[in-house]
Design a protein around this motif. Sequence first.
Motif, PDB file in Angstrom:
ATOM      1  N   ASN A  40     -14.687  -3.013 -48.750  1.00 31.64           N
ATOM      2  CA  ASN A  40     -15.568  -1.841 -48.384  1.00 31.64           C
ATOM      3  C   ASN A  40     -16.690  -2.731 -47.417  1.00 31.64           C
ATOM      4  OD1 ASN A  40     -14.711   0.277 -49.664  1.00 31.64           O
ATOM      5  ND2 ASN A  40     -15.598   0.024 -51.467  1.00 31.64           N
ATOM      6  N   GLU A  41     -16.907  -3.900 -47.801  1.00 29.13           N
ATOM      7  CA  GLU A  41     -18.097  -4.688 -47.257  1.00 29.13           C
ATOM      8  C   GLU A  41     -17.585  -5.113 -45.556  1.00 29.13           C
ATOM      9  OE1 GLU A  41     -20.472  -8.733 -47.391  1.00 29.13           O
ATOM     10  OE2 GLU A  41     -19.465  -8.045 -49.279  1.00 29.13           O
ATOM     11  N   LEU A  42     -16.154  -5.695 -45.687  1.00 31.04           N
ATOM     12  CA  LEU A  42     -15.656  -5.784 -44.541  1.00 31.04           C
ATOM     13  C   LEU A  42     -15.766  -4.555 -43.372  1.00 31.04           C
ATOM     14  CD1 LEU A  42     -12.705  -7.814 -45.150  1.00 31.04           C
ATOM     15  CD2 LEU A  42     -14.657  -8.628 -43.923  1.00 31.04           C
ATOM     16  N   ALA A  43     -15.442  -3.329 -43.954  1.00 30.30           N
ATOM     17  CA  ALA A  43     -15.360  -1.920 -43.342  1.00 30.30           C
ATOM     18  C   ALA A  43     -16.705  -1.894 -42.941  1.00 30.30           C
ATOM     19  CB  ALA A  43     -14.814  -0.853 -44.091  1.00 30.30           C
ATOM     20  N   ASP A  44     -17.814  -1.933 -43.778  1.00 27.12           N
ATOM     21  CA  ASP A  44     -19.198  -1.685 -43.454  1.00 27.12           C
ATOM     22  C   ASP A  44     -19.763  -2.700 -42.059  1.00 27.12           C
ATOM     23  OD1 ASP A  44     -19.371   0.180 -45.552  1.00 27.12           O
ATOM     24  OD2 ASP A  44     -20.560  -1.135 -46.907  1.00 27.12           O
ATOM     25  N   LEU A  45     -19.248  -4.009 -42.384  1.00 27.28           N
ATOM     26  CA  LEU A  45     -19.673  -5.021 -41.272  1.00 27.28           C
ATOM     27  C   LEU A  45     -18.905  -4.510 -40.014  1.00 27.28           C
ATOM     28  CD1 LEU A  45     -19.477  -8.183 -43.235  1.00 27.28           C
ATOM     29  CD2 LEU A  45     -21.359  -7.243 -42.343  1.00 27.28           C
ATOM     30  N   ALA A  46     -17.845  -3.941 -39.897  1.00 28.42           N
ATOM     31  CA  ALA A  46     -17.090  -3.696 -38.884  1.00 28.42           C
ATOM     32  C   ALA A  46     -17.607  -2.285 -38.204  1.00 28.42           C
ATOM     33  CB  ALA A  46     -15.691  -3.243 -38.923  1.00 28.42           C
ATOM     34  N   THR A  47     -18.302  -1.459 -38.752  1.00 27.17           N
ATOM     35  CA  THR A  47     -19.095  -0.214 -38.323  1.00 27.17           C
ATOM     36  C   THR A  47     -20.504  -0.793 -37.992  1.00 27.17           C
ATOM     37  OG1 THR A  47     -18.146   1.000 -40.021  1.00 27.17           O
ATOM     38  CG2 THR A  47     -20.133   1.880 -39.109  1.00 27.17           C
ATOM     39  N   THR A  48     -21.016  -1.728 -38.515  1.00 24.97           N
ATOM     40  CA  THR A  48     -22.358  -2.391 -38.096  1.00 24.97           C
ATOM     41  C   THR A  48     -22.100  -2.868 -36.794  1.00 24.97           C
ATOM     42  OG1 THR A  48     -23.189  -2.629 -40.315  1.00 24.97           O
ATOM     43  CG2 THR A  48     -24.344  -3.692 -38.785  1.00 24.97           C
ATOM     44  N   ARG A  49     -20.891  -3.789 -36.628  1.00 21.88           N
ATOM     45  CA  ARG A  49     -20.864  -4.563 -35.509  1.00 21.88           C
ATOM     46  C   ARG A  49     -20.558  -3.426 -34.312  1.00 21.88           C
ATOM     47  NH1 ARG A  49     -18.879  -9.384 -34.659  1.00 21.88           N
ATOM     48  NH2 ARG A  49     -17.946  -9.425 -36.696  1.00 21.88           N
ATOM     49  N   THR A  50     -19.777  -2.439 -34.502  1.00 28.73           N
ATOM     50  CA  THR A  50     -19.537  -1.511 -33.368  1.00 28.73           C
ATOM     51  C   THR A  50     -20.917  -0.811 -33.029  1.00 28.73           C
ATOM     52  OG1 THR A  50     -17.351  -0.977 -34.339  1.00 28.73           O
ATOM     53  CG2 THR A  50     -17.995   0.424 -32.870  1.00 28.73           C
ATOM     54  N   THR A  51     -21.564  -0.162 -34.063  1.00 30.73           N
ATOM     55  CA  THR A  51     -22.768   0.387 -33.824  1.00 30.73           C
ATOM     56  C   THR A  51     -23.589  -0.580 -32.992  1.00 30.73           C
ATOM     57  OG1 THR A  51     -22.506   1.834 -35.931  1.00 30.73           O
ATOM     58  CG2 THR A  51     -24.884   1.466 -34.745  1.00 30.73           C
ATOM     59  N   LEU A  52     -23.954  -1.933 -33.288  1.00 24.77           N
ATOM     60  CA  LEU A  52     -24.756  -2.541 -32.676  1.00 24.77           C
ATOM     61  C   LEU A  52     -24.201  -3.013 -31.129  1.00 24.77           C
ATOM     62  CD1 LEU A  52     -25.832  -5.141 -35.289  1.00 24.77           C
ATOM     63  CD2 LEU A  52     -27.505  -3.461 -34.151  1.00 24.77           C
ATOM     64  N   GLN A  53     -22.830  -3.001 -31.153  1.00 16.86           N
ATOM     65  CA  GLN A  53     -22.387  -3.187 -29.512  1.00 16.86           C
ATOM     66  C   GLN A  53     -22.929  -2.140 -28.752  1.00 16.86           C
ATOM     67  OE1 GLN A  53     -18.479  -4.383 -30.740  1.00 16.86           O
ATOM     68  NE2 GLN A  53     -18.903  -6.617 -30.496  1.00 16.86           N
ATOM     69  N   THR A  54     -22.500  -0.999 -29.398  1.00 14.06           N
ATOM     70  CA  THR A  54     -22.658   0.414 -28.580  1.00 14.06           C
ATOM     71  C   THR A  54     -24.149   0.370 -28.349  1.00 14.06           C
ATOM     72  OG1 THR A  54     -20.914   1.478 -29.871  1.00 14.06           O
ATOM     73  CG2 THR A  54     -22.612   2.838 -28.803  1.00 14.06           C
ATOM     74  N   LEU A  55     -25.059   0.214 -29.194  1.00 13.07           N
ATOM     75  CA  LEU A  55     -26.465   0.241 -28.812  1.00 13.07           C
ATOM     76  C   LEU A  55     -26.739  -0.965 -27.942  1.00 13.07           C
ATOM     77  CD1 LEU A  55     -28.007   0.755 -32.436  1.00 13.07           C
ATOM     78  CD2 LEU A  55     -28.009   2.362 -30.581  1.00 13.07           C
ATOM     79  N   ALA A  56     -26.339  -2.153 -27.840  1.00 15.35           N
ATOM     80  CA  ALA A  56     -26.700  -3.160 -26.932  1.00 15.35           C
ATOM     81  C   ALA A  56     -26.144  -2.852 -25.738  1.00 15.35           C
ATOM     82  CB  ALA A  56     -26.275  -4.536 -27.615  1.00 15.35           C
ATOM     83  N   ALA A  57     -25.053  -2.581 -25.368  1.00 13.56           N
ATOM     84  CA  ALA A  57     -24.418  -2.023 -24.254  1.00 13.56           C
ATOM     85  C   ALA A  57     -25.204  -0.892 -23.487  1.00 13.56           C
ATOM     86  CB  ALA A  57     -23.145  -1.372 -24.425  1.00 13.56           C
ATOM     87  N   ALA A  58     -25.912   0.050 -24.421  1.00 12.26           N
ATOM     88  CA  ALA A  58     -26.772   1.060 -23.930  1.00 12.26           C
ATOM     89  C   ALA A  58     -27.976   0.538 -23.344  1.00 12.26           C
ATOM     90  CB  ALA A  58     -26.945   2.282 -24.843  1.00 12.26           C
TER      91      ALA A  58
END
Length: 135
Positions: A40-58
Motif C-alpha cells: 500500500n505504501e508503494l502504491a501511495d508513493l507511486a501515486t504521489t510521484r505521478t501527481t507531483l510529476q504532473t503538477l511539476a510538468a504543468a
Amino acid sequence: MNLPTVLDLITERETTTRRHTDRLREQITALTGELARLDNELADLATTRTTLQTLAAAEFTADDPTIASAPYQQILHILSTAPTGMRAKGICLALGVEPLPKNVEGTRAKLKRMVNHHVLTEDQPGVFTLNPKRT
C-alpha cells in the motif's frame, strides 16, 4: 526399545513440530500483514510521484526542470514569507549560507532563472518577489 517409549518419542516430536508450525504460521501472518502495508505504501508513493510529476510538468517548463529541485524550492519557501521581496544576500542569510560573493552570485543566478520562467518578479533591481499570478 519398547512400543510405549517409541510412542512417547513420537508424541514429543509431534508436540515440538506443532509448536514450530504454529510459530511459523504466526510469522507468516505477521509478514503477510507487513507485506500488505508495504505494498500500500508503494502504491501511495507511486501515486504521489505521478501527481507531483504532473503538477511539476504543468508548473515548470521542460527546458529547465532544475527549478523543481530542492535549492529552488528552498528559495521559494523563503520568498513566500517575505511579502516585500528580498535580495540575493538576504536569501543566502535566510538559507544559512555564508554570504560570500560566489554564494550570493549563485543565488542571484537562480533568482534570475526563476524570473525568466515567470516564477518570480524583479520589480526593483535586485529585489525578488514571488510572481503574484502564481500565488
